[in-house]
Write a protein that holds these residues in place. Structure first.
Motif, mmCIF file in Angstrom:
data_model
loop_
_atom_site.group_PDB
_atom_site.id
_atom_site.type_symbol
_atom_site.label_atom_id
_atom_site.label_comp_id
_atom_site.label_asym_id
_atom_site.label_seq_id
_atom_site.Cartn_x
_atom_site.Cartn_y
_atom_site.Cartn_z
ATOM 1 N N PHE A 62 1.012 -1.146 -0.084
ATOM 2 C CA PHE A 62 -0.057 0.048 0.016
ATOM 3 C C PHE A 62 0.943 1.208 0.073
ATOM 4 O O PHE A 62 0.535 2.198 -1.004
ATOM 5 N N ALA A 63 1.803 1.240 0.775
ATOM 6 C CA ALA A 63 2.780 2.463 0.839
ATOM 7 C C ALA A 63 3.710 2.742 -0.335
ATOM 8 O O ALA A 63 3.864 3.736 -0.665
ATOM 9 N N GLY A 70 0.159 8.546 -5.111
ATOM 10 C CA GLY A 70 -0.739 8.926 -4.075
ATOM 11 C C GLY A 70 -1.758 8.007 -3.686
ATOM 12 O O GLY A 70 -1.721 6.970 -3.687
ATOM 13 N N ILE A 71 -2.866 8.540 -3.278
ATOM 14 C CA ILE A 71 -3.930 7.681 -2.543
ATOM 15 C C ILE A 71 -4.470 6.680 -3.909
ATOM 16 O O ILE A 71 -4.660 5.488 -3.490
ATOM 17 N N PHE A 78 -3.542 -2.101 -3.627
ATOM 18 C CA PHE A 78 -4.106 -2.885 -2.672
ATOM 19 C C PHE A 78 -4.924 -3.835 -3.361
ATOM 20 O O PHE A 78 -5.051 -4.938 -3.154
ATOM 21 N N ILE A 79 -5.966 -3.192 -4.417
ATOM 22 C CA ILE A 79 -6.737 -4.027 -5.331
ATOM 23 C C ILE A 79 -5.870 -5.147 -5.833
ATOM 24 O O ILE A 79 -6.386 -6.364 -6.044
ATOM 25 N N GLY A 80 -4.666 -4.559 -6.615
ATOM 26 C CA GLY A 80 -4.149 -5.391 -7.426
ATOM 27 C C GLY A 80 -3.719 -6.468 -6.764
ATOM 28 O O GLY A 80 -3.665 -7.806 -7.158
ATOM 29 N N PHE A 81 -3.133 -6.511 -5.475
ATOM 30 C CA PHE A 81 -2.315 -7.436 -4.855
ATOM 31 C C PHE A 81 -3.372 -8.571 -4.024
ATOM 32 O O PHE A 81 -2.930 -9.515 -4.180
ATOM 33 N N PHE A 295 -4.343 0.413 6.963
ATOM 34 C CA PHE A 295 -4.109 1.399 5.834
ATOM 35 C C PHE A 295 -4.451 2.857 6.529
ATOM 36 O O PHE A 295 -3.837 3.655 6.198
ATOM 37 N N LEU A 296 -5.621 3.040 6.999
ATOM 38 C CA LEU A 296 -5.878 4.444 7.593
ATOM 39 C C LEU A 296 -4.361 4.793 8.576
ATOM 40 O O LEU A 296 -4.055 5.869 8.739
#
Length: 382
Positions: A62-63, A70-71, A78-81, A295-296
């Motif tokens: 995510f980072a 960016g976001i 995230f979606i891809g992994f 993630f937050l």
């Protein structure tokens, strides 16, 4: 964004072996091959993921996505992994799993476990060269490895990270640097406040039989997990385990280990099992809820963390943590990666051959995945 998604989706298809292996896959792809970031920044991201609750390897991905786009880039990563394991576990929850017992499938999984040994070993070597150059850092790495081999579990891991930070502060403080530090953007309080509100609200409504209650159960679990995917098992068992047969819960846990990608997608299987009126919605809500807390928190601290990590005293702390993380990876290379994959001399021979091919021929990871899966299937036929 599309390139970020494709890269992480490809990794999501082949990343067997758990969080330690994922960190190895990420480093090999985004540091060594693509140069999206350097070892220093990557090490800072890994160090931050050790401090925060949530899915450690997914937070690192995510980072990296956030660093590149960016976001939107973080969401794409995230979606891809996560998408491959989400789809696999959802399908396994709603369809028959008889085919999972087929010998060829089991052989392919075994071959990919052996590949995880190669990937983690390569990650340990690379991170050792980068983060353990000083004698004090090497001493911290050795101490961390010994500690975690003798005392496994989340308490030992948390104690290790804290102790590594203290030792880094004492023995690895860097001198003042001439490089211009990044501007400290400070903690992003909006994300931290959102985390707190969702945690309190989710805890109040958790388990009330509604879809919001389902979200609350999994958000609560994702907020309390330090140490990676295996630690989420007892938390989820205490929250949703009573809502299904024990053998189905354990089947979901076993399947989450058998598929590539993050083990937190166990929530996908459990959400589909719990929300029988619409299994897909249940799986989606549970999956988003268990990943969201980590993630937050990552978004709340990542800007200030990169700036803080350039200050001499904080840099010493980060250096200590990084050395401790190398020790953590080295212990994970033995258990669970090595002991669950290498069962005999033939397995060890395949690992050595694969490591040689990776280091000497620089074969692309996708080819290694195909080769190890094929070798595992052939071994079942011999």
């Amino acid at each position: 964004m599309w390139q970020i998604f494709v890269r992480f989706f490809t990794l999501g298809l082949i990343s067997f072996g758990g969080p330690a292996a994922h960190i190895g896959y990420f480093r090999q792809t985004f540091v060594s091959q693509l140069n999206w970031l350097d070892d220093k920044r990557y090490g800072n991201i890994v160090a931050l993921s050790q401090f925060l609750p949530g899915p450690g390897s997914s937070q690192v991905g995510f980072a990296i996505g956030y660093h590149m786009g960016g976001i939107a880039g973080a969401v794409a990563a995230f979606i891809g992994f996560t998408l491959p394991s989400f789809l696999l576990l959802y399908l396994m929850a709603v369809t028959s799993s008889i085919w999972l017992d087929h010998s060829l499938f089991q052989g392919a999984i075994h071959g990919l476990k052996l590949l995880a040994v190669v990937v983690v070993a390569d990650a340990v070597m690379g991170m050792f060269r980068q983060f353990c150059q000083k004698p004090a850092a090497r001493a911290i790495m050795v101490f961390s490895t010994v500690l975690l081999l003798l005392f496994s579990g989340i308490v030992a891991q948390i104690a290790l990270i804290g102790l590594s930070a203290v030792l880094g502060y004492m023995f690895l403080v860097h001198p003042e640097s001439d490089t211009k530090p990044e501007q400290d953007a400070g903690i992003r309080w909006g994300y931290l406040l959102s985390f707190g509100i969702l945690l309190v609200g989710g805890s109040v409504i958790a388990g009330n039989g509604s879809l919001a209650g389902l979200f609350g159960q999994f958000f609560q679990a994702g907020s309390l997990v330090f140490g990676g995917g295996h630690v989420v098992l007892p938390l989820l068992e205490s929250t949703v385990g009573s809502e299904m047969a024990p053998d189905r819960f354990l089947a979901g846990y076993a399947l989450a280990q058998a598929v590539p990608g993050p083990m937190f997608t166990l929530a996908t299987f459990l959400g589909a099992e719990v929300w029988l009126s619409n299994p897909f919605i249940g799986a989606l809500v549970a999956t988003l809820a268990i990943f969201l807390p980590g993630f937050l928190l990552m978004l709340a601290f990542i800007k200030s963390w990169h700036a803080l990590s350039q200050r001499p005293k904080v840099a010493g702390i980060v250096a200590g943590i990084n050395a401790g993380v190398v020790g953590l990876l080295l212990s994970a290379l033995y258990s669970p990666v090595f002991v669950s994959g290498v069962l005999n001399a033939a397995d060890m021979a395949l690992v050595v051959a694969g490591f040689g091919i990776l280091k000497l021929m620089r074969v692309h990871i996708v080819l290694l995945v195909a080769g190890f899966a094929a070798a595992g299937m052939l071994m079942t036929l011999v």
